[in-house]
Design an enzyme around this catalytic site. Structure first.
Site, PDB file in Angstrom:
ATOM      1  CG  ASP A   1      -0.268   0.047   2.545  1.00 48.01           C
ATOM      2  OD1 ASP A   1       0.802  -0.582   2.678  1.00 48.01           O
ATOM      3  OD2 ASP A   1      -0.788   0.705   3.470  1.00 48.01           O
TER       4      ASP A   1
ATOM      5  CD  GLU B   1       4.312   0.792   6.971  1.00 51.98           C
ATOM      6  OE1 GLU B   1       4.961   1.215   7.952  1.00 51.98           O
ATOM      7  OE2 GLU B   1       4.008   1.517   6.004  1.00 51.98           O
TER       8      GLU B   1
END
Length: 389
Positions: A92, A151
């Site tokens: 991400d 994350e």
């Protein structure tokens, strides 16, 4: 380590960075997970896309509701090996699908600008190249590769998976970007994010305000009280208050968003005590309800003896490759915090050299792809041969 540098890393970064994979873009994350699964399939072992753990978020109405996340990629290689390592990264980025920063460009020769090129699609390419080179060398070490989808928002949907993967590992490498000069992150502080819902009682602001209980005032008082709890080793940042309404109505709802940054384990206990005490005091002083949502999701990461030995090994590998490897403590956090909390030595900035991350100027220094892949490959080979002496 020339084999690691020969991998098609730049083409991979350009392809992967062209896919928007902001943490909330589930379609983009699904595409990215498939691309990574195809790319990492060149390695032996079993690949799985693991469902995210349930996560709730507190909205502006003060209600905690589920929030969806993408799946996490997990590759397990030689799970029965005596000596096993953990490699982690994230797919991400911080750039949502409607963010204006979506395209790649060249700022200067060797400097690629684009969303996620350094943080951390460049790091994922480095990791894959390094492991491909290690496998080609015939070194049969065991390892897990975990690439999570959340994350950038705290790894709440992957925290338990990170902890499970860390168990029993000799060491771990995480592929956050190094600084532009190659400096690695040493010790890190921790973090805790909280949404504190304050519920009062509405009333007419002119006719009967004394019958109301002003949730906005109570939340503001709570913010001031928490800010005063900061001490050496603990910073407190009341960041936002949601709530309020028409000027002639005593507000009955407010949500305080606050971030804590503990530098050591003792600071977490101090922060929790301050939070509990402040909530109790505000309940009593303002006659309101106070509900605390959140957690200290990333503990502080000191450089203990095991981590110091791992840093020393990477420094020796760097010297053998003509690289000076330095480290510096930082206030930032990442999945390395959670790996260290599981008792596993970790270096969490083994990715590319680059900078301006989390901004529309994020860039990758392209020559660091081969450089850092070689450093990782040599480090992995040394861990396989020598352990962490």
């Amino acid at each position: 380590m020339e084999r690691a540098g020969d991998a098609p890393m730049l083409a991979q970064v350009e392809h992967w960075a062209s896919v928007n994979s902001g943490t909330r873009n589930l379609a983009g994350l699904a595409t990215m997970a498939d691309l990574l699964a195809d790319a990492f399939a060149v390695l032996p072992g079993d690949i799985a896309l693991v469902a995210p753990e349930p996560v709730e978020t507190v909205g502006g109405d003060g209600v905690a509701t589920p929030i969806d996340h993408g799946r996490h990629l997990l590759l397990s290689v030689r799970p029965a090996a005596d000596r096993r390592l953990l490699f982690t990264g994230h797919m991400d980025t911080v750039y949502p699908v409607d963010h204006p920063f979506q395209a790649l460009s060249w700022r200067a020769p060797g400097e690629l600008v684009g969303p996620g090129v350094a943080d951390m699609k460049g790091g994922l390419a480095v990791l894959l190249a390094a492991l491909t080179a290690v496998e080609a060398a015939g070194v049969a070490i065991g390892y897990d590769v975990l690439i999570n989808s959340d994350e950038e928002t705290g790894s709440l949907a992957s925290r338990a998976l990170i902890e499970r993967c860390a168990r029993g590992k000799l060491a771990a490498l995480t592929y956050e970007p190094a600084l532009p000069d190659g400096t690695l992150a040493g010790a890190r502080g921790g973090t805790g994010n909280f949404s504190i819902v304050v519920r009062g009682r509405s009333a007419h602001a002119g006719r009967n305000p004394e019958e109301g209980r002003n949730a906005l005032v109570a939340a503001a008082a709570l913010a001031v009280r928490l800010a005063a709890a900061a001490v050496p080793g603990l910073t407190v940042n009341p960041a936002r208050i949601d709530g309020g309404g028409p000027n002639n109505v005593v507000p009955d709802l407010a949500i305080l968003r606050v971030n804590f940054r503990p530098r050591h384990a003792g600071a977490i206990a101090a922060a929790q005590a301050a939070l509990d005490g402040a909530a109790a005091a505000i309940r009593a002083d303002h006659d309101v309800q106070v509900a605390v949502h959140g957690s200290f999701n990333r503990p502080p990461k000191p450089v203990d003896d095991g981590a110091a030995r791992l840093f020393a090994l990477v420094e020796r590998c760097g010297a053998d490759l003509g690289l000076a490897i330095a480290r510096r403590d930082t206030g930032g956090v990442c999945d390395g915090n959670n790996i260290a909390a599981a008792g596993v030595p970790v270096i969490d900035t083994m990715g590319v050299r680059g900078g301006a991350i989390h901004s529309p100027d994020e860039y990758l220094l392209v020559d660091s792809l081969a450089e850092r892949a070689g450093l990782s490959a040599l480090t992995i080979l040394r861990l396989a041969e020598e352990g962490l002496a």
